[in-house]
Write an enzyme that holds these catalytic residues in place. Sequence first.
Site, PDB file in Angstrom:
ATOM      1  N   SER A  61      11.223 -10.431  -3.182  1.00 31.39           N
ATOM      2  CA  SER A  61       9.791 -10.771  -3.166  1.00 31.39           C
ATOM      3  C   SER A  61       8.955  -9.490  -3.133  1.00 31.39           C
ATOM      4  O   SER A  61       7.901  -9.402  -3.770  1.00 31.39           O
ATOM      5  CB  SER A  61       9.444 -11.600  -1.920  1.00 31.39           C
ATOM      6  OG  SER A  61       9.684 -12.961  -2.148  1.00 31.39           O
TER       7      SER A  61
ATOM      8  N   HIS B  40       0.847  -8.046  12.614  1.00 25.09           N
ATOM      9  CA  HIS B  40       0.036  -7.285  11.651  1.00 25.09           C
ATOM     10  C   HIS B  40       0.296  -5.786  11.763  1.00 25.09           C
ATOM     11  O   HIS B  40      -0.557  -4.984  11.409  1.00 25.09           O
ATOM     12  CB  HIS B  40      -1.453  -7.573  11.883  1.00 25.09           C
ATOM     13  CG  HIS B  40      -1.807  -9.009  11.641  1.00 25.09           C
ATOM     14  ND1 HIS B  40      -2.056  -9.905  12.657  1.00 25.09           N
ATOM     15  CD2 HIS B  40      -1.904  -9.722  10.500  1.00 25.09           C
ATOM     16  CE1 HIS B  40      -2.307 -11.097  12.151  1.00 25.09           C
ATOM     17  NE2 HIS B  40      -2.222 -11.028  10.843  1.00 25.09           N
ATOM     18  N   HIS B  41       1.493  -5.417  12.241  1.00 25.98           N
ATOM     19  CA  HIS B  41       1.754  -3.981  12.330  1.00 25.98           C
ATOM     20  C   HIS B  41       1.828  -3.372  10.943  1.00 25.98           C
ATOM     21  O   HIS B  41       1.702  -2.166  10.773  1.00 25.98           O
ATOM     22  CB  HIS B  41       3.043  -3.693  13.114  1.00 25.98           C
ATOM     23  CG  HIS B  41       4.294  -4.074  12.377  1.00 25.98           C
ATOM     24  ND1 HIS B  41       4.669  -5.382  12.179  1.00 25.98           N
ATOM     25  CD2 HIS B  41       5.231  -3.314  11.763  1.00 25.98           C
ATOM     26  CE1 HIS B  41       5.801  -5.391  11.475  1.00 25.98           C
ATOM     27  NE2 HIS B  41       6.159  -4.152  11.213  1.00 25.98           N
TER      28      HIS B  41
ATOM     29  N   LYS C 100      13.008  -9.453  10.138  1.00 25.63           N
ATOM     30  CA  LYS C 100      13.752  -9.370   8.880  1.00 25.63           C
ATOM     31  C   LYS C 100      13.202  -8.244   8.000  1.00 25.63           C
ATOM     32  O   LYS C 100      13.945  -7.411   7.494  1.00 25.63           O
ATOM     33  CB  LYS C 100      13.579 -10.725   8.171  1.00 25.63           C
ATOM     34  CG  LYS C 100      14.423 -10.956   6.977  1.00 25.63           C
ATOM     35  CD  LYS C 100      14.069 -12.293   6.313  1.00 25.63           C
ATOM     36  CE  LYS C 100      14.257 -13.492   7.217  1.00 25.63           C
ATOM     37  NZ  LYS C 100      14.138 -14.775   6.484  1.00 25.63           N
TER      38      LYS C 100
ATOM     39  N   LYS D 110       4.711 -17.269   8.259  1.00 25.65           N
ATOM     40  CA  LYS D 110       5.378 -18.467   7.728  1.00 25.65           C
ATOM     41  C   LYS D 110       4.362 -19.587   7.649  1.00 25.65           C
ATOM     42  O   LYS D 110       3.417 -19.634   8.435  1.00 25.65           O
ATOM     43  CB  LYS D 110       6.523 -18.896   8.664  1.00 25.65           C
ATOM     44  CG  LYS D 110       7.584 -19.713   7.988  1.00 25.65           C
ATOM     45  CD  LYS D 110       8.478 -18.815   7.157  1.00 25.65           C
ATOM     46  CE  LYS D 110       9.724 -19.487   6.680  1.00 25.65           C
ATOM     47  NZ  LYS D 110      10.723 -18.472   6.297  1.00 25.65           N
TER      48      LYS D 110
ATOM     49  N   LYS E  66       4.010 -11.651   5.376  1.00 22.56           N
ATOM     50  CA  LYS E  66       4.814 -12.239   4.302  1.00 22.56           C
ATOM     51  C   LYS E  66       5.744 -13.299   4.857  1.00 22.56           C
ATOM     52  O   LYS E  66       6.332 -13.125   5.926  1.00 22.56           O
ATOM     53  CB  LYS E  66       5.657 -11.102   3.679  1.00 22.56           C
ATOM     54  CG  LYS E  66       6.440 -11.495   2.467  1.00 22.56           C
ATOM     55  CD  LYS E  66       5.631 -11.315   1.210  1.00 22.56           C
ATOM     56  CE  LYS E  66       6.336 -11.879  -0.008  1.00 22.56           C
ATOM     57  NZ  LYS E  66       6.252 -13.343  -0.075  1.00 22.56           N
TER      58      LYS E  66
HETATM   59  N1  GLU Z   1      11.397 -18.028   2.820  1.00 26.29           N
HETATM   60  C1  GLU Z   1      12.198 -16.877   2.595  1.00 26.29           C
HETATM   61  C2  GLU Z   1      12.680 -16.305   3.916  1.00 26.29           C
HETATM   62  O1  GLU Z   1      12.763 -16.993   4.900  1.00 26.29           O
HETATM   63  C3  GLU Z   1      11.531 -15.869   1.687  1.00 26.29           C
HETATM   64  C4  GLU Z   1      10.310 -15.199   2.208  1.00 26.29           C
HETATM   65  C5  GLU Z   1       9.600 -14.320   1.198  1.00 26.29           C
HETATM   66  O2  GLU Z   1      10.131 -14.056   0.141  1.00 26.29           O
HETATM   67  O3  GLU Z   1       8.477 -13.895   1.528  1.00 26.29           O
HETATM   68  O4  GLU Z   1      13.086 -15.181   4.012  1.00 26.29           O
END
Ligand code: GLU
Length: 478
Positions: free
Chosen positions: A369, A70-71, A100, A112, A76
Amino acid sequence: MAKSTEAAHLETTFFGDVCEFFDHAAQFTSHHEGLLDQIRSCNSVYRFRFPIRRGNGFEVIDAWRVEHSHHKSPTKGGIRYSEMVNEDEVMALASLMTYKCAIVNVPFGGAKGGIKINPKNYTVAELENITRRYTVELIKKNFIGPGIDVPAPDYGSGEREMSWIADTYQTMNPGQLDALGCVTGKPLALHGIAGRREATGRGVAISIRECVDITEDMTRVGLTAGLSGKRVIVQGLGNVGYYTCKYLAEFGATIVGMCEYEGAIYNAKGLDLDDVFNHRKATGSILGFAGAAKEFKNSSEGLEQECDILVPAALENQITENNIGNIKAKIIAEAANGPTTPAAAAAFIERGSIIIPDMYCNAGGVTVSYFEWLKNLSHVAFGRMDKRYEETANFNLVNMVESATGVTLDAAQRKMIIKGATELELVNSGLEDTMIRSYHEIREIKMNNPKIDSLRTAAFVSSIDKIAVSYMNLGIWP
Ligand code: GLU
């Protein structure tokens, strides 16, 4: 450097693998051990179960949502629909999302989700029921919302599932102005964004092009610079694999091998993506494709054929100590999350070969996204305000240059210069810029420290440093 307690306990798990990569990179940073522990750990792990009606009875569905960090808010990451999903996997994937996002400067924490089903075994009505109930469970615990946690597609889910999630969230939050920003990867007609479907594969192809364009690095691995004529094997023909093949072919590479769970096909002269795709659609298998010179019932044999670049675009744990010795590629581009185990990665790097790491390589999806989320929050499509203004300005400029120089452009040239950018063009431009910049940022870190052995380590160093700064800015660490 000693392994974290968490990594030591998780040595054989996927999350353990991510922690191992993290700990290896952490030695090249100068952060407090407590801060590193905070960055590495999963903050919130929500595991839940719910029943659905099936046939004459009921079935209990296992599901998860993990918010790793939560930084930054919101968190997402996609939702995986797979029979193989387990808590460790969702934790690993959530943590990879954090790193990422940091690498590509997308201002989110990582998360996730997982639903333990094989979607192929359920009717559309059952899938809708499961998805809507999953969303309600997230709403109940405050695990979803445009400023809280924003899911997206992942393995086994797509635009359809995202629109069910958006609709459920919106229904349960009447009047919430930004409700549609609660999920990304929605269909274009339902407040999605142009280019999101292709984004991950396009990003993978750009990352590979960027890597092979550097003569110095290619000479080191015994390849010539440039994508033209490079032989590529791709594992997985889902959304990511399909678009990776498409754009790599457009950039001049030759797709020589394709691997799916039913088997693999190979032709040194090249395989036509759409022909293979249509064949698989018609017969249910890539095997038996007339344009293949060789085929393998054992899919993993496909990975071991002659090529320059191997693109695992399926699941984690595909390239291990058992098969790394047989991999002929000089470059592995990790389109999937976690396809290479730490031991296999170390052996490959030891040979002097290159791994374009997952946390950078497949970041195109979350990058677009982010654009979709921005579009939902601003309630306006990209280009809507300025397209015509830009066209008028360009039109006036072309007219002035023509009359000043006496040069007359033909209709096609005029059109090309005058045309304002569409949403798709803006998205693709933002994506390309992000992928190119981030590649050089990671490579620079590696080049500046000869002890940093791989692009993955450099990528981890980059994201650890950025996340650490966020924590410091929050006043949590000095
Ligand atoms: N599931 C994708 C990933 O592993 C997309 C995640 C997203 O768009 O939030 O990067």
